[in-house]
Design a protein around this motif. Structure first.
Motif, PDB file in Angstrom:
ATOM      1  N   ASP A 136      -7.808   6.085   1.295  1.00  0.00           N
ATOM      2  CA  ASP A 136      -6.719   5.850   0.681  1.00  0.00           C
ATOM      3  C   ASP A 136      -6.872   6.477  -0.742  1.00  0.00           C
ATOM      4  OD1 ASP A 136      -4.459   4.877  -0.669  1.00  0.00           O
ATOM      5  OD2 ASP A 136      -4.893   2.762  -0.384  1.00  0.00           O
ATOM      6  N   GLU A 137      -6.169   7.370  -1.000  1.00  0.00           N
ATOM      7  CA  GLU A 137      -6.166   7.993  -2.669  1.00  0.00           C
ATOM      8  C   GLU A 137      -5.508   7.248  -3.673  1.00  0.00           C
ATOM      9  OE1 GLU A 137      -8.330  10.339  -3.197  1.00  0.00           O
ATOM     10  OE2 GLU A 137      -9.170  10.939  -1.313  1.00  0.00           O
ATOM     11  N   GLU A 138      -4.468   6.553  -3.093  1.00  0.00           N
ATOM     12  CA  GLU A 138      -3.274   6.166  -4.118  1.00  0.00           C
ATOM     13  C   GLU A 138      -3.758   4.719  -4.625  1.00  0.00           C
ATOM     14  OE1 GLU A 138       0.632   6.588  -2.768  1.00  0.00           O
ATOM     15  OE2 GLU A 138       0.052   8.741  -1.845  1.00  0.00           O
ATOM     16  N   GLY A 139      -3.646   3.912  -3.532  1.00  0.00           N
ATOM     17  CA  GLY A 139      -4.129   2.481  -3.806  1.00  0.00           C
ATOM     18  C   GLY A 139      -2.694   1.604  -3.893  1.00  0.00           C
ATOM     19  N   ILE A 140      -2.947   0.172  -4.008  1.00  0.00           N
ATOM     20  CA  ILE A 140      -1.618  -0.412  -4.260  1.00  0.00           C
ATOM     21  C   ILE A 140      -1.845  -1.598  -5.330  1.00  0.00           C
ATOM     22  CG2 ILE A 140      -0.127  -1.875  -3.467  1.00  0.00           C
ATOM     23  CD1 ILE A 140      -0.515  -0.754  -0.485  1.00  0.00           C
ATOM     24  N   ASP A 141      -1.227  -1.660  -6.495  1.00  0.00           N
ATOM     25  CA  ASP A 141      -1.393  -2.711  -7.331  1.00  0.00           C
ATOM     26  C   ASP A 141      -0.819  -3.895  -6.786  1.00  0.00           C
ATOM     27  OD1 ASP A 141      -2.036  -3.579  -9.822  1.00  0.00           O
ATOM     28  OD2 ASP A 141      -0.121  -3.146 -10.658  1.00  0.00           O
ATOM     29  N   LEU A 142      -1.867  -4.993  -6.638  1.00  0.00           N
ATOM     30  CA  LEU A 142      -1.338  -6.277  -6.065  1.00  0.00           C
ATOM     31  C   LEU A 142      -2.044  -7.255  -7.159  1.00  0.00           C
ATOM     32  CD1 LEU A 142      -2.162  -5.582  -2.348  1.00  0.00           C
ATOM     33  CD2 LEU A 142      -0.030  -5.887  -3.537  1.00  0.00           C
ATOM     34  N   PRO A 143      -1.526  -8.500  -7.177  1.00  0.00           N
ATOM     35  CA  PRO A 143      -2.190  -9.577  -8.212  1.00  0.00           C
ATOM     36  C   PRO A 143      -3.217 -10.164  -7.636  1.00  0.00           C
ATOM     37  CG  PRO A 143      -0.207 -10.471  -6.806  1.00  0.00           C
ATOM     38  CD  PRO A 143      -0.188  -9.106  -6.367  1.00  0.00           C
ATOM     39  N   SER A 144      -3.799 -10.200  -6.280  1.00  0.00           N
ATOM     40  CA  SER A 144      -5.108 -10.657  -6.017  1.00  0.00           C
ATOM     41  C   SER A 144      -5.624 -10.251  -4.617  1.00  0.00           C
ATOM     42  CB  SER A 144      -4.626 -12.313  -5.687  1.00  0.00           C
ATOM     43  OG  SER A 144      -3.978 -12.463  -4.731  1.00  0.00           O
ATOM     44  N   LEU A 145      -6.830 -10.399  -4.359  1.00  0.00           N
ATOM     45  CA  LEU A 145      -7.629 -10.288  -3.175  1.00  0.00           C
ATOM     46  C   LEU A 145      -6.655 -10.528  -1.855  1.00  0.00           C
ATOM     47  CD1 LEU A 145      -9.737  -8.509  -1.521  1.00  0.00           C
ATOM     48  CD2 LEU A 145     -11.178 -10.217  -2.037  1.00  0.00           C
ATOM     49  N   GLU A 146      -6.386 -11.901  -2.107  1.00  0.00           N
ATOM     50  CA  GLU A 146      -5.749 -12.314  -0.924  1.00  0.00           C
ATOM     51  C   GLU A 146      -4.461 -11.913  -0.567  1.00  0.00           C
ATOM     52  OE1 GLU A 146      -6.127 -15.022   1.331  1.00  0.00           O
ATOM     53  OE2 GLU A 146      -8.110 -14.818   0.588  1.00  0.00           O
ATOM     54  N   GLU A 147      -3.610 -11.268  -1.617  1.00  0.00           N
ATOM     55  CA  GLU A 147      -2.427 -10.469  -1.644  1.00  0.00           C
ATOM     56  C   GLU A 147      -2.937  -9.253  -0.488  1.00  0.00           C
ATOM     57  OE1 GLU A 147       0.820 -10.883  -1.826  1.00  0.00           O
ATOM     58  OE2 GLU A 147       0.404 -12.842  -2.463  1.00  0.00           O
ATOM     59  N   ALA A 148      -3.973  -8.683  -1.182  1.00  0.00           N
ATOM     60  CA  ALA A 148      -4.416  -7.510  -0.457  1.00  0.00           C
ATOM     61  C   ALA A 148      -4.928  -7.740   0.984  1.00  0.00           C
ATOM     62  CB  ALA A 148      -5.643  -6.799  -1.236  1.00  0.00           C
ATOM     63  N   ARG A 149      -5.493  -8.746   1.262  1.00  0.00           N
ATOM     64  CA  ARG A 149      -5.937  -9.053   2.794  1.00  0.00           C
ATOM     65  C   ARG A 149      -4.526  -9.105   3.202  1.00  0.00           C
ATOM     66  NH1 ARG A 149     -10.253 -12.998   0.827  1.00  0.00           N
ATOM     67  NH2 ARG A 149     -11.988 -11.869   1.270  1.00  0.00           N
ATOM     68  N   TRP A 150      -3.455  -9.795   2.884  1.00  0.00           N
ATOM     69  CA  TRP A 150      -2.145 -10.038   3.666  1.00  0.00           C
ATOM     70  C   TRP A 150      -1.759  -8.686   4.036  1.00  0.00           C
ATOM     71  CZ3 TRP A 150       0.134 -12.348   7.119  1.00  0.00           C
ATOM     72  CH2 TRP A 150       1.653 -12.262   7.029  1.00  0.00           C
ATOM     73  N   GLU A 151      -1.522  -7.697   2.845  1.00  0.00           N
ATOM     74  CA  GLU A 151      -1.001  -6.338   3.090  1.00  0.00           C
ATOM     75  C   GLU A 151      -1.594  -5.859   4.160  1.00  0.00           C
ATOM     76  OE1 GLU A 151       1.985  -3.743   2.380  1.00  0.00           O
ATOM     77  OE2 GLU A 151       1.869  -5.640   1.147  1.00  0.00           O
ATOM     78  N   ALA A 152      -3.094  -5.650   4.145  1.00  0.00           N
ATOM     79  CA  ALA A 152      -3.876  -5.218   5.108  1.00  0.00           C
ATOM     80  C   ALA A 152      -3.588  -5.492   6.637  1.00  0.00           C
ATOM     81  CB  ALA A 152      -5.333  -5.123   4.694  1.00  0.00           C
ATOM     82  N   THR A 153      -3.320  -6.851   6.684  1.00  0.00           N
ATOM     83  CA  THR A 153      -3.192  -7.389   7.906  1.00  0.00           C
ATOM     84  C   THR A 153      -1.917  -7.026   8.196  1.00  0.00           C
ATOM     85  OG1 THR A 153      -4.252  -9.477   7.621  1.00  0.00           O
ATOM     86  CG2 THR A 153      -2.719  -9.683   9.138  1.00  0.00           C
ATOM     87  N   LYS A 154      -0.637  -6.994   7.702  1.00  0.00           N
ATOM     88  CA  LYS A 154       0.525  -6.737   7.999  1.00  0.00           C
ATOM     89  C   LYS A 154       0.677  -5.258   8.559  1.00  0.00           C
ATOM     90  CE  LYS A 154       3.289  -7.635   4.348  1.00  0.00           C
ATOM     91  NZ  LYS A 154       4.169  -7.703   3.370  1.00  0.00           N
ATOM     92  N   SER A 155      -0.002  -4.188   7.604  1.00  0.00           N
ATOM     93  CA  SER A 155      -0.215  -2.886   8.096  1.00  0.00           C
ATOM     94  C   SER A 155      -0.882  -2.663   9.396  1.00  0.00           C
ATOM     95  CB  SER A 155      -0.884  -1.869   6.722  1.00  0.00           C
ATOM     96  OG  SER A 155      -0.099  -2.239   5.740  1.00  0.00           O
ATOM     97  N   ALA A 156      -2.115  -3.430   9.415  1.00  0.00           N
ATOM     98  CA  ALA A 156      -2.931  -3.139  10.741  1.00  0.00           C
ATOM     99  C   ALA A 156      -1.981  -3.520  11.942  1.00  0.00           C
ATOM    100  CB  ALA A 156      -4.237  -4.079  10.479  1.00  0.00           C
ATOM    101  N   ARG A 157      -1.309  -4.709  11.998  1.00  0.00           N
ATOM    102  CA  ARG A 157      -0.362  -5.208  12.896  1.00  0.00           C
ATOM    103  C   ARG A 157       0.681  -4.114  13.218  1.00  0.00           C
ATOM    104  NH1 ARG A 157       0.387 -11.217  10.744  1.00  0.00           N
ATOM    105  NH2 ARG A 157      -1.248 -11.930  11.969  1.00  0.00           N
ATOM    106  N   GLU A 158       1.169  -3.494  12.351  1.00  0.00           N
ATOM    107  CA  GLU A 158       2.144  -2.189  12.692  1.00  0.00           C
ATOM    108  C   GLU A 158       1.251  -0.910  13.253  1.00  0.00           C
ATOM    109  OE1 GLU A 158       3.736  -1.127   8.737  1.00  0.00           O
ATOM    110  OE2 GLU A 158       4.895  -3.173   8.596  1.00  0.00           O
ATOM    111  N   MET A 159       0.278  -0.737  12.714  1.00  0.00           N
ATOM    112  CA  MET A 159      -0.555   0.387  13.256  1.00  0.00           C
ATOM    113  C   MET A 159      -1.087   0.010  14.789  1.00  0.00           C
ATOM    114  SD  MET A 159      -2.626   1.360   9.937  1.00  0.00           S
ATOM    115  CE  MET A 159      -3.658   2.794  10.635  1.00  0.00           C
ATOM    116  N   VAL A 160      -1.250  -1.406  14.926  1.00  0.00           N
ATOM    117  CA  VAL A 160      -1.963  -1.593  16.247  1.00  0.00           C
ATOM    118  C   VAL A 160      -0.713  -1.679  17.362  1.00  0.00           C
ATOM    119  CG1 VAL A 160      -2.494  -3.678  17.718  1.00  0.00           C
ATOM    120  CG2 VAL A 160      -3.743  -3.232  15.705  1.00  0.00           C
ATOM    121  N   ALA A 161       0.427  -1.807  17.006  1.00  0.00           N
ATOM    122  CA  ALA A 161       1.643  -1.753  17.762  1.00  0.00           C
ATOM    123  C   ALA A 161       1.859  -0.242  18.171  1.00  0.00           C
ATOM    124  CB  ALA A 161       2.718  -2.250  17.170  1.00  0.00           C
TER     125      ALA A 161
END
Length: 77
Positions: A16-41
């Motif tokens: 990932d060359e761009e990254g995402i600005d998020l307030p915490s690591l927990e928010e980053a984990r949640w974002e990764a989880t949502k994205s992984a679900r979309e990719m898995v589908a």
């Protein structure tokens, strides 16, 4: 804080060359989880393997902060 979501499989590492600005690591984990679900589908629709695929969340210096295995985002019961 800027978080990067690299996708690793057995054969590849997509950086990932761009990254995402998020307030915490927990928010980053949640974002990764949502994205992984979309990719898995999508991968399932195209009869692709997800075994071994995961997000590797890193900071701006490339330090590994967390991993989100794709298999862990699927609920079986």
């Amino acid at each position: 804080m800027l978080f990067y979501f690299n996708v690793r499989s057995h054969e590849n590492l997509d950086i990932d060359e761009e990254g995402i600005d998020l307030p915490s690591l927990e928010e980053a984990r949640w974002e990764a989880t949502k994205s992984a679900r979309e990719m898995v589908a999508e991968l399932i629709l195209y009869d692709q393997r997800i075994d071994g695929m995961r997000f590797e969340i890193t900071d701006e210096k490339g330090n590994l902060l967390a991993t989100v295995p794709f298999r862990d985002v699927i609920k079986f019961s």
